[in-house]
Write a protein that holds these residues in place. Structure first.
Motif, PDB file in Angstrom:
ATOM      1  N   THR A  19       0.838  -1.197   0.000  1.00 40.45           N
ATOM      2  CA  THR A  19       0.000   0.000   0.000  1.00 40.45           C
ATOM      3  C   THR A  19       0.875   1.249   0.000  1.00 40.45           C
ATOM      4  O   THR A  19       0.645   2.181  -0.776  1.00 40.45           O
ATOM      5  N   LYS A  20       1.890   1.261   0.841  1.00 43.59           N
ATOM      6  CA  LYS A  20       2.786   2.423   0.908  1.00 43.59           C
ATOM      7  C   LYS A  20       3.529   2.624  -0.414  1.00 43.59           C
ATOM      8  O   LYS A  20       3.671   3.746  -0.893  1.00 43.59           O
ATOM      9  N   LYS A  21       4.010   1.566  -1.008  1.00 40.94           N
ATOM     10  CA  LYS A  21       4.785   1.669  -2.246  1.00 40.94           C
ATOM     11  C   LYS A  21       3.911   2.073  -3.431  1.00 40.94           C
ATOM     12  O   LYS A  21       4.301   2.916  -4.235  1.00 40.94           O
ATOM     13  N   ASN A  24       0.755   5.490  -1.504  1.00 46.45           N
ATOM     14  CA  ASN A  24       1.334   6.681  -0.887  1.00 46.45           C
ATOM     15  C   ASN A  24       2.205   6.245   0.281  1.00 46.45           C
ATOM     16  O   ASN A  24       1.717   5.628   1.223  1.00 46.45           O
ATOM     17  N   ARG A  25       3.461   6.609   0.223  1.00 51.47           N
ATOM     18  CA  ARG A  25       4.401   6.195   1.268  1.00 51.47           C
ATOM     19  C   ARG A  25       3.988   6.709   2.641  1.00 51.47           C
ATOM     20  O   ARG A  25       4.314   6.112   3.656  1.00 51.47           O
ATOM     21  N   SER A  27       0.936   6.835   3.742  1.00 47.10           N
ATOM     22  CA  SER A  27      -0.380   6.277   4.095  1.00 47.10           C
ATOM     23  C   SER A  27      -0.439   5.842   5.549  1.00 47.10           C
ATOM     24  O   SER A  27       0.527   5.299   6.087  1.00 47.10           O
ATOM     25  N   THR A  28      -1.583   6.078   6.158  1.00 45.43           N
ATOM     26  CA  THR A  28      -1.842   5.583   7.510  1.00 45.43           C
ATOM     27  C   THR A  28      -3.009   4.601   7.502  1.00 45.43           C
ATOM     28  O   THR A  28      -3.326   4.003   8.521  1.00 45.43           O
ATOM     29  N   TYR A  30      -4.463   1.254   5.147  1.00 49.22           N
ATOM     30  CA  TYR A  30      -3.891   0.288   4.223  1.00 49.22           C
ATOM     31  C   TYR A  30      -4.967  -0.650   3.694  1.00 49.22           C
ATOM     32  O   TYR A  30      -6.051  -0.742   4.249  1.00 49.22           O
ATOM     33  N   LEU A  61      11.068  -0.690   2.120  1.00 45.52           N
ATOM     34  CA  LEU A  61       9.777  -1.180   2.602  1.00 45.52           C
ATOM     35  C   LEU A  61       9.703  -2.702   2.572  1.00 45.52           C
ATOM     36  O   LEU A  61       8.909  -3.304   3.288  1.00 45.52           O
TER      37      LEU A  61
END
Length: 67
Positions: A19-21, A24-25, A27-28, A30, A61
């Protein structure tokens, strides 16, 4: 433990990393593998293959996941 923002399923670390990759890195919130694959309209296997590719490229990550 974080949960998927779409379906509420408990998440694995690789799902948080994807999700971060991919979204949005910073992100809070997921998504689980299933919801991510639906979101991007790709197979779950393709996402797992991309995660392995990111790990091999040295993305921080994904470096803590086993080969």
């Amino acid at each position: 433990m974080p949960h998927c923002k779409k379906c509420g399923r408990p998440l694995e670390p690789i799902e948080i990393a994807l999700t971060k990759k991919l979204i949005n890195r910073a992100s809070t919130e997921y998504m689980c593998l299933t919801c991510l694959s639906d979101f991007f309209k790709v197979s779950e296997q393709l996402l797992l293959d991309k995660a392995e590719e990111f790990r091999k490229q040295g993305c921080g990550l994904f470096t803590s996941f086993p080969q």
